[in-house]
Scaffold this motif. Structure first.
Motif: not given
Ligand code: PEP
Length: 253
Positions: A215-219, A235-236, A240-241, A247-250
Motif C-alpha cells: 500500500s505504498v502511495k505518493a503520500a 508498488v501495486g 496503475l495511476k 509522485g512515488i518515484i519522485k
C-alpha cells in the motif's frame, strides 16, 4: 551507494490500450530521472509486455515479468521461460510475490528454482518476502522472513546475489490500504540486511537493494524511502495511476 529502485507491479490489470498509455505517461514523466536518480521498472501482465516495451523504448524505464518458470523450454503448458522474458525486452522478474505464494500455492523451493533460473537466464529477480498478519501477531516475522530468504537464496552464489533485489512486503499490507510504519519497515529491512550479511558478507549485503511494498502511495513513499535500509518500493495499486506512481518515484530522491 545503492540507487533507489521503484517498480510498479500491475498484477492482472490494464488492457492493450491502457497498458501502452500508462507506460507512455511514465516514460514521459520519468524522462530526466529514470536510470539517473532512480531505477524504474514497470511489471505488466505477460501479454502486454511487448506493447509496454515499445512504449518505453528509448528511455531508461525498464520492464519486468510478474512470474517465470524455471525450465528453459518444452512441454510446460502456460508457462514462460527466462529466455522468453529476455527475448521480449524484460530485464526484471518478480519471484515469490505473496499472491503467488499464498493464492497460487508456490513454495520456497519453487521460488528458489525460479530465482536461480532467472539469474542464469540473464534477468534481475526481485525476491519477495513477508509475513502474514497472524505471523506478525505471533512475533514470527523474523523467523518467516529468514526462512523465505535462506530458502529463496539457496545455491545462489555471492556473485549471483548481486543481481537480486529483495522486496519486503508484509502480506497484511498488500492491497489493504494498511502500510507498515516507517519504523516497522526499517526494523525488518535492517534484519534482512543482517541476514544477507550472514549468508554472504557485509559488503554484498550493503550492495543489495531492499524494496518495501504494501500500500505504498505518493503520500508515504518519501518517508519510507528515507529510512536507512529502505532502498526503494514495489508498488501495486498505486502504480496503475501515472500521476500517483510519478509522485512515488519522485519520493525516492
Ligand atoms: C504488490 O503488488 O507488490 C503490492 C505491494 O501491492 P499494493 O501496493 O497494492 O499493496
Amino acid at each position: 551507494m545503492r540507487k533507489p529502485f521503484a517498480a510498479g507491479n500491475w498484477k492482472m490489470n490494464t488492457d492493450s490500450k491502457s497498458s501502452v498509455e500508462l507506460a507512455g505517461a511514465i516514460k514521459e514523466g520519468a524522462a530526466d530521472i529514470a536510470g539517473n536518480q532512480v531505477d524504474v521498472a514497470l511489471i505488466p501482465p505477460f501479454v502486454y509486455i511487448p506493447g509496454v516495451v515499445s512504449a518505453v523504448g528509448g528511455s531508461q524505464v525498464a520492464v519486468g515479468g510478474q512470474d517465470v518458470y524455471f525450465e528453459k523450454e518444452g512441454a510446460f503448458t502456460g508457462e514462460i521461460s527466462p529466455a522468453m522474458l529476455k527475448d521480449v525486452g524484460c530485464s526484471y522478474v518478480l519471484c515469490g510475490h505473496s499472491e503467488r505464494r499464498h493464492v497460487l500455492g508456490e513454495s520456497d523451493e519453487i521460488v528458489n528454482k525460479k530465482l536461480k533460473a532467472s539469474i542464469t537466464g540473464g534477468l534481475l529477480p526481485i525476491l519477495c518476502v513477508g509475513e502474514k498478519i497472524e505471523q506478525r501477531e505471533a512475533e514470527q516475522t523474523e523467523q518467516v522472513v529468514k526462512q523465505q530468504l535462506v530458502k529463496g537464496l539457496e545455491g545462489v552464489s555471492e556473485d549471483m546475489a548481486e543481481a537480486v533485489t529483495i522486496a519486503y512486503e508484509p502480506v497484511w499490507a498488500i492491497g489493504t490500504g494498511l502500510t507498515a510504519t516507517k519504523e516497522q519497515a526499517q526494523e525488518v529491512h535492517a534484519f534482512i540486511r543482517s541476514e544477507l550479511a550472514a549468508i554472504y558478507s557485509q559488503e554484498t549485503a550493503e550492495n543489495i537493494r531492499i524494496q518495501y511494498g504494501g500500500s505504498v502511495k505518493a503520500a508515504n513513499a518519501a518517508e519510507l524511502m528515507g529510512q536507512k535500509d529502505i532502498d526503494g518500493v514495489l508498488v501495486g495499486g498505486a502504480s496503475l495511476k501515472a500521476d500517483e506512481f510519478m509522485g512515488i518515484i519522485k519520493g525516492a530522491f
